[in-house]
Design a protein around this motif. Structure first.
Motif, PDB file in Angstrom:
ATOM      1  N   SER A 150       0.665  -1.263  -0.197  1.00 51.02           N
ATOM      2  CA  SER A 150       0.091  -0.032   0.115  1.00 51.02           C
ATOM      3  C   SER A 150       0.852   1.270  -0.079  1.00 51.02           C
ATOM      4  CB  SER A 150      -0.983  -0.078   1.266  1.00 51.02           C
ATOM      5  OG  SER A 150      -1.715   1.243   1.224  1.00 51.02           O
ATOM      6  N   ARG A 151       2.015   1.077   0.804  1.00 53.56           N
ATOM      7  CA  ARG A 151       2.732   2.451   0.874  1.00 53.56           C
ATOM      8  C   ARG A 151       3.424   2.593  -0.445  1.00 53.56           C
ATOM      9  NH1 ARG A 151       3.939   0.347   5.856  1.00 53.56           N
ATOM     10  NH2 ARG A 151       5.682  -0.241   5.301  1.00 53.56           N
ATOM     11  N   ILE A 152       3.828   1.442  -1.049  1.00 52.26           N
ATOM     12  CA  ILE A 152       4.556   1.594  -2.345  1.00 52.26           C
ATOM     13  C   ILE A 152       3.906   2.431  -3.476  1.00 52.26           C
ATOM     14  CG2 ILE A 152       5.688   0.295  -4.403  1.00 52.26           C
ATOM     15  CD1 ILE A 152       6.768  -1.702  -2.050  1.00 52.26           C
ATOM     16  N   GLU A 153       2.496   1.628  -3.577  1.00 50.77           N
ATOM     17  CA  GLU A 153       1.599   2.173  -4.446  1.00 50.77           C
ATOM     18  C   GLU A 153       1.050   3.659  -4.251  1.00 50.77           C
ATOM     19  OE1 GLU A 153      -0.569  -2.035  -5.681  1.00 50.77           O
ATOM     20  OE2 GLU A 153      -1.778  -0.762  -4.247  1.00 50.77           O
ATOM     21  N   SER A 154       1.216   3.983  -3.020  1.00 52.00           N
ATOM     22  CA  SER A 154       0.888   5.517  -2.986  1.00 52.00           C
ATOM     23  C   SER A 154       1.930   6.254  -2.659  1.00 52.00           C
ATOM     24  CB  SER A 154      -0.020   5.529  -1.257  1.00 52.00           C
ATOM     25  OG  SER A 154       0.734   4.994  -0.348  1.00 52.00           O
ATOM     26  N   ASN A 155       3.117   5.860  -2.905  1.00 49.52           N
ATOM     27  CA  ASN A 155       4.263   6.526  -3.243  1.00 49.52           C
ATOM     28  C   ASN A 155       4.980   7.094  -1.811  1.00 49.52           C
ATOM     29  OD1 ASN A 155       4.875   6.401  -6.312  1.00 49.52           O
ATOM     30  ND2 ASN A 155       2.853   7.450  -6.068  1.00 49.52           N
ATOM     31  N   ARG A 156       4.454   6.551  -0.637  1.00 51.12           N
ATOM     32  CA  ARG A 156       4.895   6.562   0.626  1.00 51.12           C
ATOM     33  C   ARG A 156       6.226   6.038   0.843  1.00 51.12           C
ATOM     34  NH1 ARG A 156       0.257   5.533   4.191  1.00 51.12           N
ATOM     35  NH2 ARG A 156      -0.463   4.184   2.599  1.00 51.12           N
ATOM     36  N   MET A 157       6.668   5.032  -0.007  1.00 46.43           N
ATOM     37  CA  MET A 157       7.660   4.225   0.394  1.00 46.43           C
ATOM     38  C   MET A 157       8.571   4.001  -0.830  1.00 46.43           C
ATOM     39  SD  MET A 157       8.365   0.574   2.322  1.00 46.43           S
ATOM     40  CE  MET A 157       7.989  -0.508   1.159  1.00 46.43           C
ATOM     41  N   ARG A 158       9.636   4.466  -1.092  1.00 53.72           N
ATOM     42  CA  ARG A 158      10.318   4.228  -2.374  1.00 53.72           C
ATOM     43  C   ARG A 158      11.306   3.056  -2.502  1.00 53.72           C
ATOM     44  NH1 ARG A 158      13.405   9.999  -3.093  1.00 53.72           N
ATOM     45  NH2 ARG A 158      13.833   9.245  -4.947  1.00 53.72           N
ATOM     46  N   VAL A 159      11.369   2.467  -3.622  1.00 54.14           N
ATOM     47  CA  VAL A 159      12.292   1.057  -3.546  1.00 54.14           C
ATOM     48  C   VAL A 159      13.250   1.335  -4.693  1.00 54.14           C
ATOM     49  CG1 VAL A 159      10.136  -0.162  -2.737  1.00 54.14           C
ATOM     50  CG2 VAL A 159      10.180   0.354  -5.076  1.00 54.14           C
ATOM     51  N   ASP A 160      14.208   0.345  -4.406  1.00 55.81           N
ATOM     52  CA  ASP A 160      15.325   0.640  -5.481  1.00 55.81           C
ATOM     53  C   ASP A 160      14.856  -0.333  -6.646  1.00 55.81           C
ATOM     54  OD1 ASP A 160      15.539  -2.079  -4.638  1.00 55.81           O
ATOM     55  OD2 ASP A 160      17.385  -2.097  -3.713  1.00 55.81           O
TER      56      ASP A 160
END
Length: 428
Positions: free
Chosen positions: A40-50
């Motif tokens: 959910s955080r990735i999809e809402s751009n609250r968590m950035r991933v490499d």
């Protein structure tokens, strides 16, 4: 995807692909070793991933690596994930690669198609969806009142007003849902679902694929509520986005599966079931499946006949005989048999329909019917009715195109050029 794309778009890519697969955040998380809340955080751009994590997610969702590798690297730490993800079949992967391509560049002014001030001042629709303003929890009754006011703006076809209300409504509803527990959380989720339904409806007015994101969020919130009516309403707008992306058969499957879960004898769930069958009928017609379309129409009509006094309370459409007739006209238009809708149109009392938005939709379908039959005079008369019912509706791109077709057609119609200029179909 170029390296200069905004980071905010990355979450949209993952979320829309998951929506296409009809997967939950929990299911995706299990595939790549994340929790549902992390997805959910990735999809809402609250968590950035490499990049490595992006590629694993892309593999799980059937997204081409090129679409996710060109974003700026994250500044913070990244959670480890697991490998060994199965690849979906190629046809589904190809379809997913078309979702939201360039869609999130569409602004809110284009969505409402008014040619006036943007519905959300100085903001685009995707910014509303991915960068909601800060919100504070509100009492459920106050939140419900705001949602009702937004619904009234939609049903009155006052799309500028709706667009202006949506950012605050969505952010407050999100905050209220997140702060609530138990029954209050379910109720807040239902209100949030309906707010996202309105966002999807607004985006769909311009056939913007931003509707995918809003519809997906609507269904996720509705399922959290556990309430069958919001779930049905959210399923309907998601199916509309599927149909408009060329996936008519998938839309019909979703709608009929959801309809089968609803009790036709209970007033409100039965009414939702009717709207799902109607939307499924139009979706089947869009796919040129005449037998299925007409069968679903008949089933919806039978439902209405069994509940002649069914109460209202549905959010954006109603389940009435007049609504069935409008869909029947639209189905025949989509099937390429507009002549079969003429008698239905002549027997339809549009004034019985309770909202301006639905009355404008009825006149729109009749305008398309008469245009397909080569009767420009009747088509123009129907368009004028659309304008009378809902001035913003007639400025939608689809109706401007129909107006332009009439203007440059073989029949000279008094007043048409002035109408075309007034509604933005041609420049002044």
């Amino acid at each position: 995807m170029g390296a200069n794309k905004r980071v905010s778009d990355l979450g949209a890519v993952f979320r829309s692909a998951r929506c296409e697969l009809r997967m939950t955040q929990n299911q995706v998380g299990r595939l790549v070793g994340y929790s549902a809340s992390a997805i959910s955080r990735i999809e809402s751009n609250r968590m950035r991933v490499d990049v490595d994590t992006r590629l694993r997610l892309a593999q799980a969702l059937g997204i081409s690596p090129e679409r996710v590798s060109g974003f700026p690297a994250p500044a913070g730490p990244v959670i480890d994930t697991v490998a060994g993800v199965p690849v979906p079949d190629e046809e589904d992967a190809m379809r997913r690669r078309t979702v939201l391509t360039g869609a999130l560049a569409a602004g809110t002014a284009a969505v409402v198609g008014t040619g006036t001030a943007a519905a959300v001042p100085a903001a685009r629709l995707e910014d509303v969806l991915f960068h909601l303003p800060g919100g504070e929890p509100a009492p459920l009754q106050a939140l419900a009142t705001r949602a009702t006011a937004a619904r009234e703006a939609f049903t009155a076809a006052r799309y500028n007003r709706l667009g202006a209300a949506l950012p605050g409504l969505l952010s407050t509803a999100e905050a209220t849902r997140d702060a609530a527990t138990g029954r209050a959380r379910q109720q807040a989720s239902a209100i949030l679902a309906r707010a996202y339904v309105l966002a999807a409806e607004l985006a769909a007015k311009d056939h913007s694929d931003a509707a995918w994101v809003a519809a997906d969020r609507a269904l996720a919130a509705a399922r959290t509520s556990g309430m069958p009516v919001p779930i049905g309403e959210a399923s309907r707008v998601l199916a509309i986005t599927m149909r408009r992306s060329g996936r008519s058969s998938a839309a019909v499957r979703l709608l009929t599966q959801e309809a089968a879960c609803l009790d036709p004898s209970e007033a409100r769930t039965g009414a939702v079931r009717t709207t799902l069958l109607l939307t499924a009928a139009y979706s089947a017609a869009a796919g040129r499946d005449r037998a299925t379309a007409l069968s679903l129409l008949d089933a919806a009509e039978e439902d209405v006949e069994r509940r002649p006094d069914a109460p209202g309370g549905l959010f954006t459409v109603e389940a009435t005989r007049a609504q069935v007739d409008v869909y029947r006209i639209g189905v025949h238009n989509a099937l390429g048999t507009p002549d079969e809708g003429v008698n239905v149109a002549r027997g339809l009392d549009v004034g019985l329909m309770p909202t301006a938005e639905r009355r404008a939709r009825a006149w729109t379908d009749m305008a398309r019917m008469w245009h397909a039959l080569g009767d420009g005079e009747e088509a123009f008369a129907a368009l004028r009715h659309v304008e009378q019912e809902a001035a913003q509706e007639v400025r939608r791109p689809a109706l401007r195109a129909l107006t332009s077709n009439l203007l440059y057609g073989p029949t000279r119609l008094p007043g048409l050029r002035e109408f075309a200029v007034r509604t933005g179909a041609v420049p002044a």
